[in-house]
Design a protein around this motif. Structure first.
Motif, short mmCIF file in Angstrom:
data_model
loop_
_atom_site.label_atom_id
_atom_site.label_comp_id
_atom_site.label_asym_id
_atom_site.label_seq_id
_atom_site.Cartn_x
_atom_site.Cartn_y
_atom_site.Cartn_z
N THR A 1 1.00 -1.04 0.12
CA THR A 1 -0.01 0.13 -0.07
C THR A 1 1.01 1.36 -0.03
N ALA A 2 0.72 2.21 -0.90
CA ALA A 2 1.69 3.45 -1.12
C ALA A 2 0.96 4.12 -0.19
N ARG A 3 2.13 5.06 0.54
CA ARG A 3 1.88 6.12 1.68
C ARG A 3 1.36 7.30 0.71
N ASN A 4 0.24 7.87 1.15
CA ASN A 4 -0.49 8.99 0.43
C ASN A 4 -0.52 9.98 1.25
N PRO A 5 0.58 10.61 1.97
CA PRO A 5 0.44 11.94 2.68
C PRO A 5 0.17 12.94 1.79
N SER A 6 -0.73 14.18 2.40
CA SER A 6 -0.90 15.20 1.47
C SER A 6 -0.24 16.39 1.95
N ARG A 7 0.49 16.04 3.11
CA ARG A 7 1.18 17.04 3.75
C ARG A 7 2.63 16.70 4.29
N ARG A 8 3.84 17.26 4.23
CA ARG A 8 4.82 16.87 4.78
C ARG A 8 4.72 16.91 6.42
N GLU A 9 5.57 15.92 6.92
CA GLU A 9 5.29 15.95 8.39
C GLU A 9 6.05 17.17 8.83
N GLY A 10 5.27 17.92 9.99
CA GLY A 10 5.77 18.91 10.66
C GLY A 10 6.00 20.04 10.04
N ALA A 11 4.97 20.15 8.83
CA ALA A 11 5.17 21.28 8.10
C ALA A 11 4.00 22.28 8.45
N THR A 12 4.42 23.47 8.51
CA THR A 12 3.50 24.59 8.99
C THR A 12 2.18 24.41 7.80
N ASN A 13 0.91 25.17 8.78
CA ASN A 13 -0.13 25.23 8.09
C ASN A 13 -0.22 25.83 6.63
N ALA A 14 -0.98 25.48 5.52
CA ALA A 14 -0.87 25.98 4.33
C ALA A 14 -1.36 27.23 4.35
N ALA A 15 -2.25 27.74 5.07
CA ALA A 15 -2.91 29.09 5.10
C ALA A 15 -1.66 29.82 5.70
N SER A 16 -0.84 29.55 6.65
CA SER A 16 0.13 30.51 7.22
C SER A 16 1.19 30.72 5.98
N ILE A 17 1.39 29.35 5.13
CA ILE A 17 2.32 29.62 4.27
C ILE A 17 1.89 30.68 3.01
N THR A 18 0.75 30.71 2.82
CA THR A 18 0.19 31.29 1.72
C THR A 18 0.47 33.01 2.28
N SER A 19 0.08 33.10 3.36
CA SER A 19 0.36 34.56 3.83
C SER A 19 1.52 35.19 4.04
N THR A 20 2.54 34.07 4.23
CA THR A 20 4.04 34.47 4.34
C THR A 20 5.20 34.41 3.03
N ALA A 21 4.24 33.77 1.92
CA ALA A 21 4.89 33.40 0.70
C ALA A 21 5.61 34.34 -0.06
N VAL A 22 4.70 35.45 -0.40
CA VAL A 22 5.14 36.55 -1.10
C VAL A 22 5.61 37.78 -0.46
N THR A 23 6.83 38.02 -1.01
CA THR A 23 7.54 39.24 -0.30
C THR A 23 7.60 40.30 -1.18
N ALA A 24 7.53 40.06 -2.76
CA ALA A 24 7.49 41.08 -3.59
C ALA A 24 6.28 41.20 -4.25
N ALA A 25 6.22 41.84 -5.40
CA ALA A 25 5.12 41.94 -6.25
C ALA A 25 4.67 40.78 -6.71
N PRO A 26 3.47 40.26 -6.73
CA PRO A 26 2.78 39.01 -6.98
C PRO A 26 3.20 38.84 -8.80
N ILE A 27 3.54 37.71 -9.42
CA ILE A 27 3.72 37.78 -10.73
C ILE A 27 3.38 36.47 -11.26
N THR A 28 2.99 36.19 -12.26
CA THR A 28 2.34 34.95 -12.95
C THR A 28 3.58 33.84 -13.39
N PRO A 29 3.76 32.70 -12.64
CA PRO A 29 4.72 31.76 -13.10
C PRO A 29 4.09 31.13 -14.27
N VAL A 30 5.08 30.72 -15.12
CA VAL A 30 4.83 29.93 -16.53
C VAL A 30 5.37 28.47 -16.26
#
Length: 386
Positions: A2-31
């Protein structure tokens, strides 16, 4: 196994807090550029989410065919597509590739992540980037980045997402605060896709029944001159075993509708499997399914049994309990992962198994029987219009 199917890395911070701190410059569209098949495109989803968190805007995706638009129709990490019908032929004599280059030109100030692992694929992409006027310092290529031993493809892509094109190392540096927590694809369905699914089930007389989907074909099954000979396809499982599996599932779950499913090109092949199956009064049939309908069916299906192919990755990404049969590939690199946390049971694969026809029917039936059931609320389609 049975393959292990974690959707989050162990010990990682909450995704919402990641989103709020991720961008330190003007947002830009990645390609993001990936000229792969269905499964390759599904495996991109965690990378797309990571890049959205990192750069502050959803990604633009350049991919082959029409399936990216369907796969990512309800995904917030994607805001548009640049479709390419074919990567073959000279750029000089390919107006469709000129149009792609012009679309890329409008995005030339963005960070470009080129997820093409083969050098020959890069030779198709680089001329289009040059024609589009995309600066070299805006581009990051995965091809020189070595995979780690036994590394899963998704983990390789996520490490690639930690890389930064030279032009953005000051404005958008990678920091630990934007490390992705999502390590498995998680796809969603639009209301239009649900409506289409429920209408189709109603017409077929299947609405409200548990659905078990069987996916026997893979990208190598059908050639220009017909079905590829089984000896030349390590993912081919004999027709009599598919038939025995379908009957065993029907006996175990008599209220279920079992469907051999495939694309329009595979219709004749799946019909031949049905004709080799002693169905009697059992609810076993075939279904040619457009990708959007398959995606919506997997949202509610009881389970799927599949060879190692794109729809298996789609089942896992939709949270459908899955048994997947591997031949001459390493599951540690390619096993489907579920961002919904649903079960994925892998049978076979390198180094022990080199061909799917080495797997016996009893193994597969046993694996299917041990899949945990989906919650009834998850698998019941809307009956309000009934």
């Amino acid at each position: 196994m049975t393959a292990r199917n974690p959707s989050r890395r162990e010990g990682a911070t909450n995704a919402a807090s990641i989103t709020s701190t991720a961008v330190t410059a003007a947002p830009i569209t990645p390609v993001v550029i990936r000229l792969g098949r269905l499964g390759d495109t599904i495996l991109l989803q965690p990378l797309l989410r990571k890049l959205q968190q990192r750069y502050g805007k959803p990604c633009r995706v350049l991919a082959l065919g029409d399936w990216p638009q369907v796969l990512f129709s309800a995904q917030p990490e994607v805001d548009g597509f640049i479709p390419l019908r074919s990567q073959y032929g000279s750029l000089l004599f390919s107006p469709p590739r000129w149009r792609v280059a012009m679309a890329l030109r409008r995005l030339r100030h963005s960070p470009f992540y080129i997820c093409e692992p083969e050098p020959r694929a890069g030779t198709k992409v680089r001329p289009m980037l040059a024609l589009a006027g995309v600066p070299a310092e805006n581009c990051q290529f995965i091809q020189p980045m070595t995979m780690l031993q036994d590394e899963h493809w998704i983990d390789w892509l996520l490490r690639f997402g930690d890389q930064t094109p030279d032009a953005f190392r000051v404005s958008h540096p990678w920091t630990a605060s934007i490390a992705s927590t999502e390590i498995a694809p998680q796809l969603q369905v639009t209301e239009a896709e649900r409506d289409d699914r429920d209408a189709w089930l109603r017409v077929q007389g299947m609405l409200g029944r548990p659905l078990v989907l069987l996916q026997p074909a893979n990208k190598r099954t059908i050639r220009w001159n017909g079905v590829r000979h089984a000896d030349d396809d390590d993912k081919s499982w004999p027709a009599e075993r598919w038939g025995a599996l379908a009957r065993a599932i029907s006996y175990r779950l008599p209220q279920a509708q079992i469907l051999f499913c495939g694309s329009a090109a595979e219709a004749g092949y799946i019909e031949s499997l049905l004709s080799a199956t002693e169905t009697g009064s059992l609810r076993i049939d075939t279904a040619v399914l457009p990708l959007g309908r398959l995606k919506a069916l997997l949202e509610i299906a009881h389970s799927m049994v599949s060879v190692d192919t794109g729809p298996a990755h789609l089942a896992a990404a939709m949270g459908c309990p899955l048994v997947v049969l591997f031949g001459g590939r390493f599951p540690c690199m390619w096993a489907p992962r579920s961002g919904h946390g649903s079960a994925v049971t892998v049978i076979g694969g390198m180094p022990e198994v080199r061909r799917i026809d080495e797997i016996d029917t009893v193994q597969v039936i046993s694996a299917w029987r041990t899949l945990p059931s989906r919650c009834a609320a998850e698998v019941t389609p809307d009956l309000s219009a009934e």
